[in-house]
Design an enzyme around this catalytic site. Structure first.
Site, mmCIF file in Angstrom:
data_model
loop_
_atom_site.group_PDB
_atom_site.id
_atom_site.type_symbol
_atom_site.label_atom_id
_atom_site.label_comp_id
_atom_site.label_asym_id
_atom_site.label_seq_id
_atom_site.Cartn_x
_atom_site.Cartn_y
_atom_site.Cartn_z
ATOM 1 N N GLU B 65 0.811 -1.226 0.000
ATOM 2 C CA GLU B 65 0.000 0.000 0.000
ATOM 3 C C GLU B 65 0.843 1.273 0.000
ATOM 4 O OE1 GLU B 65 -0.591 -2.503 2.158
ATOM 5 O OE2 GLU B 65 -2.696 -3.105 1.955
ATOM 6 N N ASP B 90 -9.168 1.130 7.546
ATOM 7 C CA ASP B 90 -8.384 0.736 8.723
ATOM 8 C C ASP B 90 -6.915 0.484 8.367
ATOM 9 O OD1 ASP B 90 -10.887 -0.333 10.680
ATOM 10 O OD2 ASP B 90 -11.193 -0.533 8.525
ATOM 11 N N PHE B 91 -6.626 0.235 7.109
ATOM 12 C CA PHE B 91 -5.244 -0.052 6.702
ATOM 13 C C PHE B 91 -4.427 1.225 6.481
ATOM 14 C CE2 PHE B 91 -7.251 -3.883 4.242
ATOM 15 C CZ PHE B 91 -7.688 -4.419 5.442
ATOM 16 N N ILE B 92 -5.020 2.365 6.784
ATOM 17 C CA ILE B 92 -4.359 3.643 6.520
ATOM 18 C C ILE B 92 -3.004 3.763 7.231
ATOM 19 C CG2 ILE B 92 -5.519 4.872 8.414
ATOM 20 C CD1 ILE B 92 -4.663 6.275 4.919
ATOM 21 N N HIS B 133 -11.349 -3.682 11.336
ATOM 22 C CA HIS B 133 -12.017 -3.643 10.027
ATOM 23 C C HIS B 133 -13.368 -2.941 10.106
ATOM 24 C CE1 HIS B 133 -9.033 -6.770 9.302
ATOM 25 N NE2 HIS B 133 -9.262 -6.685 8.007
#
Lengths: 318, 334
Positions: B65, B90-92, B133
């Site tokens: 990412e 949430d993966f930020i 998530h």
């Protein structure tokens, strides 16, 4: 082809430029951090003549010399470093955030973040099917950031026209590279990504030019990414004001004598029969050029406070 | 003006339709992300795009990412209009560096010389997937200067806001709600009828989705639908609720909310994001700036009470705003 005399001239101009920046530190005209490339000139100079305007460079916090070799105009470059409204970025960027879209030059102050942006330029060239290339520059320290791996994975898989130029000055601020990595070089990581890797003496502009030129040609032919590692020694602290107690004095003294690209080039040119007075004149001219530039920039106004909220967005807010 | 042909769409189809229309119109749009190509997106929001526009313009990436978000930054600087998909918001944590230090700041840091027409498309919101998530996090993006932040509440809004995001010259964070992505078009009381043709919704304008005289609810995302359900329930009790869909967090249309709240004199801000230091307090302050401290009789907020989203359904229901809890919050306003 760039001759060693041309390299010498360019390196003399680069050093004189960096010395101008040095002058702005005690006067607080540069009132924050500044990271200089004194001692690392041969790497930037080695790129001379090998890149076109449509090629991109994405550089680091130590970027001035890369901007110079990419053709970024010196007047607005120095003005930006000196926080002036006449700077490339109107004094909003400062020395770590130089953007010159006309020459496809940019940089980032975040170590490890330049390569991914360079890969974006490489992706653009690949999409368009041109033979433009992108050069992502990193110090050896930045190659230990996770983004290095991510970028090399993608660039290798898609054979992007990316040249990763690693300026290995041996120290990530205070941490020596051999204390934190297992391999002798950074370049030897290349094969696992399907890339080509080479490590050269970064105090020798001709050696850099040869290795870098081959990597650029490989990228133009669509054969994928390369890692060109060039070894050097950082003469200044990490930033101006760095106490730099982490490097032994003897090591520094010996590096100033043995690893100064200008002195080395001068010696080689003399051996090849160059006239000492001519070489002196090259240095004098470079210093005079940059002194005049600095005087001009110092006369430029700083940005006024009424513009402090500008440029956050390109479009007006409804 | 000719009538647009409308039909019922779900959010996922509305989004993929919008992206396809924009990619047809502007060949500089490039889509990068995990599972966006062969699969057409884990929620189907990029379905058929790779088939239509090829695997260079619609690229399945490795799980890198930070790397591919940075590539988006470079593409934007090279003259493209990248849409980078972060599968879940949430993966930020893994790519925020390129989002807030480059995408959001390059226009400013360049003194306006570099445009950053980039969309970060991501899915947020609660669907029973617990703490890592389920977040919405729009307040986080809104806090950091330099990004437009849009949050569609319906198929119609999803399509119009996506078109606007992809034609914007500024970076836009587009946060779709996972709960809404799993609904059918027929599940929406508002915005399920979507024109086939291209249309845009101006970023920074709230929409009054239900008019009412007694209470103003200002909210966004899935809580718009929840608030409409709550308003139906409250109507039976004689409480007439106005529901405002903010649609965008940056810019925040406090004018529309203030105008409504000045009439109803009761304001409830419903936010699926965390309660503290976020949208709910910001909006209330901006409304008070406009109507004055004596302009309202009651002000309340109902948001995720500063706790990670729990796994057990009983606990989740206890903390995430839903139609029932929103109705209760309105009743508490008196």
């Amino acid at each position: 082809l760039t001759s060693l005399t041309d390299h010498f001239r360019l390196m003399a101009r680069m050093r004189a430029f960096e010395r101008c920046c040095l002058e702005g530190v005690p006067t607080r005209e540069i009132h924050g951090e500044v990271h200089l490339g004194i001692g690392q000139e041969a790497i930037a100079a080695g790129m001379a003549g090998l890149l076109r305007d449509d090629d991109a460079i994405v550089s680091t916090h130590r970027n001035h010399l890369h901007a110079i070799v990419k053709g970024v105009p010196l007047r607005p470059l120095l003005a930006e470093i000196f926080e002036r409204e006449s700077g490339l970025c109107r004094g909003r960027g400062g020395h770590m955030h130089i953007f010159d879209p006309a020459h496809n030059f940019s940089c980032t102050g975040i170590v490890g973040s330049s390569l991914a942006v360079a890969a974006g330029y490489a992706y653009a060239a690949w999409l368009e099917g041109t033979d433009a290339v992108a050069v992502g520059i990193s110090g050896e320290g930045g190659t230990n950031a996770g983004a290095f791996h991510e970028v090399m994975v993608m660039a290798g898989a898609w054979r992007l026209p990316l040249v990763v130029l690693v300026e290995n000055n041996r120290y990530a601020i205070s941490v020596p590279i051999d204390r934190v990595t297992a391999t002798e070089t950074i370049a030897e990581r290349a094969p696992v990504y399907g890339a080509q890797g080479v490590c050269v003496d970064g105090t020798d502009p001709e050696a850099v030019a040869e290795a870098f030129g081959q990597a650029v040609e490989r990228a133009r032919r669509g054969e994928g990414p390369s890692i060109v590692e060039a070894t050097c020694y950082r003469f200044q602290g990490h930033y101006e004001g760095d106490t730099d107690h982490y490097r032994p004095k003897a090591e520094k003294t010996s590096a100033y004598e043995a690893r100064d690209p200008l002195m080395i080039a001068r010696r080689t040119l003399s051996e090849r029969g160059a006239d000492a007075a001519e070489l002196d004149r090259i240095v004098d001219d470079a210093e005079a050029e940059m002194a005049a530039l600095l005087a001009e920039v110092r006369a430029d106004p700083l940005p006024t406070a009424d513009g402090a909220l500008e440029y956050v967005f390109a479009e007006a807010t409804p | 003006m000719t009538e647009l042909r409308v039909r019922e769409r779900n959010v996922s189809m509305a989004i993929s339709d919008a992206i396809a229309l924009e990619m047809e119109r502007d060949e500089r749009i490039v889509v990068l992300g995990e599972d966006v190509g062969r699969m057409g997106g884990v929620f189907g929001t990029t379905r058929r795009l790779q088939e239509l526009y090829g695997d260079k313009r619609v690229r399945d990436t490795p799980i890198s990412e930070l790397g591919f978000t940075g590539m988006g930054v470079g593409l934007a600087m090279a003259g493209y209009r990248p849409m980078v998909e972060l599968m879940f918001v949430d993966f930020i944590g893994v790519n925020l560096e390129q989002v807030y230090n480059a995408m959001a700041k390059n226009h400013f840091m360049s003194g306006g010389n570099v445009r950053m027409p980039m969309v970060l498309k991501t899915a947020g919101g609660c669907i029973g997937s617990a703490a890592q998530h389920s977040q919405t996090l729009w307040g986080l993006f809104a806090h950091l200067p330099g990004m437009r932040v849009v949050v569609p509440s319906s198929p119609y809004a999803a399509k119009g806001l996506m078109a606007s995001a992809l034609e914007s010259d500024d970076p836009v964070v587009y946060i779709e709600h996972k709960g809404l992505l799993l609904l059918r078009g027929a599940d929406f009381a508002h915005g399920s009828q979507v024109p086939d043709e291209r249309f845009t919704i101006e970023i920074g304008r709230a929409a009054v989705v239900r008019e009412g005289a007694d209470v103003t609810i200002a909210t966004l995302g899935a809580n718009v639908r929840d608030s409409l359900l709550a308003a139906d329930e409250l109507a039976n009790e004689g409480i007439d609720v106005e529901v405002i869909d903010l649609q965008s967090v940056v810019p925040l249309d406090a004018d529309t909310v203030a105008e409504s709240a000045a009439r109803t004199r009761r304001l409830l801000v419903v936010d699926e994001d965390y309660l503290s230091f976020g949208l709910s307090a910001e909006l209330i302050v901006r409304v008070l700036d406009r109507v004055g401290l004596s302009g309202l009789d009651r002000v309340e907020r109902h948001a995720l009470p500063d706790v990670p989203v729990p796994a057990a359904v009983t606990l989740e229901k206890a903390v995430v705003p839903n139609a029932g809890s929103i109705a209760d919050a309105v009743r508490r306003l008196g």
